[in-house]
Design a protein around this motif. Structure first.
Motif, mmCIF file in Angstrom:
data_model
loop_
_atom_site.group_PDB
_atom_site.id
_atom_site.type_symbol
_atom_site.label_atom_id
_atom_site.label_comp_id
_atom_site.label_asym_id
_atom_site.label_seq_id
_atom_site.Cartn_x
_atom_site.Cartn_y
_atom_site.Cartn_z
ATOM 1 N N GLN A 1 35.214 48.744 47.324
ATOM 2 C CA GLN A 1 34.903 49.421 48.584
ATOM 3 C C GLN A 1 33.765 48.709 49.317
ATOM 4 O O GLN A 1 33.706 48.715 50.541
ATOM 5 N N GLN A 2 32.869 48.080 48.539
ATOM 6 C CA GLN A 2 31.749 47.354 49.126
ATOM 7 C C GLN A 2 32.127 45.921 49.509
ATOM 8 O O GLN A 2 31.294 45.179 50.025
ATOM 9 N N GLY A 3 33.372 45.543 49.231
ATOM 10 C CA GLY A 3 33.819 44.192 49.544
ATOM 11 C C GLY A 3 33.317 43.142 48.581
ATOM 12 O O GLY A 3 33.298 41.952 48.902
ATOM 13 N N ILE A 4 32.909 43.564 47.377
ATOM 14 C CA ILE A 4 32.392 42.632 46.370
ATOM 15 C C ILE A 4 33.549 42.113 45.520
ATOM 16 O O ILE A 4 34.314 42.912 44.962
ATOM 17 N N PRO A 5 33.726 40.792 45.414
ATOM 18 C CA PRO A 5 34.838 40.233 44.621
ATOM 19 C C PRO A 5 34.720 40.622 43.158
ATOM 20 O O PRO A 5 33.660 40.447 42.538
ATOM 21 N N THR A 6 35.789 41.161 42.608
ATOM 22 C CA THR A 6 35.754 41.719 41.257
ATOM 23 C C THR A 6 37.042 41.422 40.511
ATOM 24 O O THR A 6 38.123 41.437 41.098
ATOM 25 N N LEU A 7 36.924 41.165 39.222
ATOM 26 C CA LEU A 7 38.064 41.098 38.317
ATOM 27 C C LEU A 7 37.987 42.289 37.371
ATOM 28 O O LEU A 7 36.945 42.528 36.760
ATOM 29 N N TYR A 8 39.067 43.033 37.291
ATOM 30 C CA TYR A 8 39.106 44.218 36.438
ATOM 31 C C TYR A 8 39.685 43.813 35.084
ATOM 32 O O TYR A 8 40.837 43.411 34.980
ATOM 33 N N GLY A 9 38.879 43.920 34.036
ATOM 34 C CA GLY A 9 39.364 43.555 32.712
ATOM 35 C C GLY A 9 38.251 43.583 31.682
ATOM 36 O O GLY A 9 37.066 43.690 32.010
ATOM 37 N N ASP A 10 38.647 43.493 30.426
ATOM 38 C CA ASP A 10 37.717 43.530 29.306
ATOM 39 C C ASP A 10 37.426 42.107 28.849
ATOM 40 O O ASP A 10 38.268 41.470 28.211
ATOM 41 N N ALA A 11 36.237 41.599 29.165
ATOM 42 C CA ALA A 11 35.880 40.229 28.801
ATOM 43 C C ALA A 11 35.790 40.043 27.294
ATOM 44 O O ALA A 11 35.855 38.919 26.797
ATOM 45 N N GLY A 12 35.641 41.138 26.554
ATOM 46 C CA GLY A 12 35.538 41.042 25.102
ATOM 47 C C GLY A 12 36.857 41.207 24.383
ATOM 48 O O GLY A 12 36.913 41.072 23.158
ATOM 49 N N ASP A 13 37.945 41.496 25.127
ATOM 50 C CA ASP A 13 39.204 41.764 24.431
ATOM 51 C C ASP A 13 40.409 41.359 25.265
ATOM 52 O O ASP A 13 41.448 41.996 25.228
ATOM 53 N N ARG B 1 21.261 39.178 48.436
ATOM 54 C CA ARG B 1 20.155 38.888 49.359
ATOM 55 C C ARG B 1 19.900 37.385 49.485
ATOM 56 O O ARG B 1 19.436 36.913 50.520
ATOM 57 N N LEU B 2 20.207 36.653 48.413
ATOM 58 C CA LEU B 2 19.993 35.205 48.437
ATOM 59 C C LEU B 2 21.201 34.438 48.964
ATOM 60 O O LEU B 2 21.201 33.200 48.970
ATOM 61 N N ASP B 3 22.252 35.171 49.356
ATOM 62 C CA ASP B 3 23.480 34.557 49.872
ATOM 63 C C ASP B 3 24.130 33.620 48.859
ATOM 64 O O ASP B 3 24.672 32.572 49.213
ATOM 65 N N VAL B 4 24.073 34.018 47.589
ATOM 66 C CA VAL B 4 24.738 33.253 46.520
ATOM 67 C C VAL B 4 26.079 33.926 46.233
ATOM 68 O O VAL B 4 26.140 35.134 45.982
ATOM 69 N N SER B 5 27.159 33.164 46.275
ATOM 70 C CA SER B 5 28.476 33.750 46.003
ATOM 71 C C SER B 5 28.600 34.070 44.519
ATOM 72 O O SER B 5 28.077 33.359 43.658
ATOM 73 N N PHE B 6 29.296 35.154 44.221
ATOM 74 C CA PHE B 6 29.425 35.581 42.824
ATOM 75 C C PHE B 6 30.740 36.333 42.636
ATOM 76 O O PHE B 6 31.404 36.717 43.600
ATOM 77 N N LEU B 7 31.080 36.535 41.382
ATOM 78 C CA LEU B 7 32.291 37.253 40.994
ATOM 79 C C LEU B 7 31.939 38.157 39.824
ATOM 80 O O LEU B 7 31.366 37.708 38.835
ATOM 81 N N VAL B 8 32.252 39.445 39.932
ATOM 82 C CA VAL B 8 31.933 40.412 38.886
ATOM 83 C C VAL B 8 33.165 40.666 38.022
ATOM 84 O O VAL B 8 34.269 40.842 38.546
ATOM 85 N N VAL B 9 32.971 40.668 36.697
ATOM 86 C CA VAL B 9 34.029 41.031 35.754
ATOM 87 C C VAL B 9 33.619 42.356 35.116
ATOM 88 O O VAL B 9 32.575 42.440 34.468
#
Length: 595
Positions: free
Chosen positions: A453-465, A433-441
């Motif tokens: 499917q929602q067009g949200i930039p994502t990295l698939y992986g385990d950040a802890g391992d 809503r704030l138009d801030v770019s982000f990346l989800v892990v």
């Protein structure tokens, strides 16, 4: 002191695996290499302590069950269907060609046909563990190439299950014709699968639903373990199919439950621990002396796995509508063998289709391929450069336009959100809503599919391992927000993020009070402890409504946060804030008295 053979063997095996795993990761190799080497160290072919192979082997069977249960739990026909144009024909053709070459090689060595078939089928399937780790560490798992690799692996996994069902038909122990034995095996498998998919899919999710109402995590965990082991043993005892197939179908059925994510969390310690023992047990069977007694066979088999599989996949790439780089990454990813090859080889050994020495040769080939695979991955840019230096070949391979991956817009001046649970979802909604770019892990494959499917930039992986955060462009990020509730995973993610980008704002969620101080020491700019944060919110409202200065109350609460939520009021910062808070009540009440 009493004799504790099982306890001693478990302890020694896990200690050896722990040391081997640390050494392997230090060398940037898969931990699997360390586990196999640990097995060699405590095996009968090296000096020193020799583990009880029978005891560790029985424990390793649990590793097979939980490993295949995990495969079933992640099985997705939708993912396979999305890349069906390449994964289905590509995996089948690659397996057939590779198996045929393996058979030809063994015939050259003078092996029986049945032995050659087992070895050929064993080297035709890649290690899911190794492929996923390599793709995850390089940030490729949620790319188009990663999708193709996962679909290819799913196809190989399904083929392996079918191989394990049909392999007894080739056994010398069977007195019936091959077609009859194979037909009966397929019939029993079909009956068992039908029962699981039409009856089990209703009963098991229903049972989990009712067990949840008992509000006991222990009962839920026991139920999951009973379902996993019970289905595997029932499959073997009642239908004569493998433990692996029973566990796989149990995972497929549980995946249909609303509690599949929780099941995965609860089963993870069992799966990881017993899978380690499985790989250690495999290592115990490796005879290093084969390098001296049969070097030609060892190196020729390793060459077929590493070079042969790569060339097969690159040649197949000429016929599929995918860019050259996709096929090149596939060729580098799949040129090794691992856990499923061990399962096929063990089946062949149990059915007397392979001798002990032949199986050891297969294990040596697997060990070489797993060790060399990361090195080839590191050399991928130079391999690509070499192929490009031959324009005619590269044009033939690269007939298709590359599919765009993450754009530069989300790689600079963005917020990295680690974890897409309730907190992560809320952050995504607000930043959108704030138009801030982000990346989800995110580690959960279902959530990653939803995000994509929602067009949200994502990295698939385990950040802890894994090394997934190295691909999130942290040095150019505005902030990193770690929302995962697991204390160990959060600590690893904070340490990684701080080492990669020490100047970036780093916000983290703590799981315990001790975790607050730990995350702060690891480099987190600010740490939030949700459990006590709720208490501070109540205290905030109570003091303000009692008439204390809102500004002074907030100063005191901030002092508590800065002191790692220490509520003993012992630090100078908290004492000073509290001292300023006391007279604020009189200041608030004075105007009222004058009115």
């Amino acid at each position: 002191m009493q004799d504790y053979p099982i306890l001693i063997n478990i302890t020694v095996a896990l200690v050896a695996a722990f040391v081997g795993g640390i050494i392997a990761r230090r060398l940037k190799l898969p931990a699997l290499v360390g586990y196999l080497l640990a097995g060699i160290v405590i095996g009968p072919f090296t000096p020193g302590f020799v583990g009880d192979q029978h005891t560790i082997r029985e424990l390793a069977d649990l590793g097979i069950i939980f490993l295949l249960f995990g495969v079933g739990l992640h099985f997705s026909l939708r993912d396979l269907w999305a890349v069906r144009d390449i994964a289905l024909p590509g995996a089948i053709l690659q397996m057939l060609i590779c198996a045929s070459l393996g058979i030809l090689l063994t015939r050259f060595w003078g092996w029986e046909l049945a032995s050659g078939v087992v070895l050929g089928l064993s080297i035709a399937v890649a290690s899911t563990v190794v492929v996923l780790r390599n793709l995850m560490d390089r940030g490729l798992l949620n790319t188009t190439t990663g999708q193709v690799a996962v679909g290819w692996l799913v196809q190989e996994d399904l083929a392996t299950v079918l191989i394990l069902v049909l392999l007894p038909a080739f056994s010398a122990q069977s007195t019936q014709p091959i077609w009859l034995t194979a037909g009966l095996a397929l019939l029993k498998t079909a009956i068992f699968a039908a029962i699981m998919l039409f009856v089990g899919i209703r009963i098991i999710p229903w049972a989990l639903q009712h067990i949840v109402h008992f509000r006991s995590r222990e009962l839920f965990i026991v139920a999951v373990v009973v379902i996993t082991l019970g289905t595997a043993l029932g499959a073997a005892a009642l239908f004569g199919v493998s433990l692996a197939l029973g566990a796989f179908l149990a995972g497929v059925v549980v995946n249909e439950s609303a509690y599949s994510h929780q099941v995965e969390i609860e089963i993870l310690p069992f799966r990881e621990t017993f899978a380690v023992l499985f790989f250690v047990s495999i290592g115990m069977l490796v005879n290093p002396l084969l390098l001296v007694t049969r070097p030609a066979e060892v190196f020729s088999l390793a060459a077929l796995i590493i070079i042969g599989k790569s060339l097969i996949i690159l040649v197949l790439g000429l016929f599929f509508a995918r860019p050259a780089r996709t096929m090149l990454i596939l060729a580098v990813s799949l040129n090794q063998i691992g856990e499923f090859s061990f399962l096929v080889g063990q089946s062949g050994l149990a059915l007397k289709l392979l001798t002990q020495e032949q199986y050891q040769l297969l294990l040596m080939g697997a060990l070489f391929s797993i060790v060399i695979n990361p090195l080839i991955f590191w050399g991928l840019p130079w391999i690509e450069k070499g192929l490009r230096s031959t324009p005619a070949l590269w044009r033939r391979l690269d007939r298709h336009a590359p599919v765009p991956e993450l754009t530069d817009e989300v790689q600079h001046n963005h917020v990295v959100i680690v974890g897409y649970g309730r907190v992560g979802q809320h952050l995504v909604e607000v930043l959108t809503r704030l138009d801030v770019s982000f990346l989800v892990v995110e580690l959960d494959a279902g959530r990653v599919a939803e995000l994509r499917q929602q067009g949200i930039p994502t990295l698939y992986g385990d950040a802890g391992d894994s090394e997934i955060l190295l691909h999130a462009h942290l040095p150019t990020a505005r902030a990193v927000v770690i929302t995962i509730p697991d204390a160990v995973a959060a600590a690893t993610a904070v340490a990684t993020a701080h080492s990669v980008a020490p100047d970036v704002l780093l916000l983290a969620r703590a799981a315990t009070r001790d975790n607050v101080r730990q995350l702060t020491e690891l480099g987190a700019t600010s740490v939030i402890y949700p459990e006590l944060e709720g208490g501070l919110a109540l205290l905030d409202q109570a003091l303000i409504r009692l008439g204390y200065s809102e500004q002074k109350v907030h100063q005191y609460l901030e002092a508590v946060r800065q002191d790692s939520y220490d509520l003993t009021i012992s630090s100078p910062r908290e004492q000073e804030a509290l001292a300023k808070l006391r007279p604020s009540l009189a200041l608030q009440e004075q105007p009222r008295g004058s009115e």
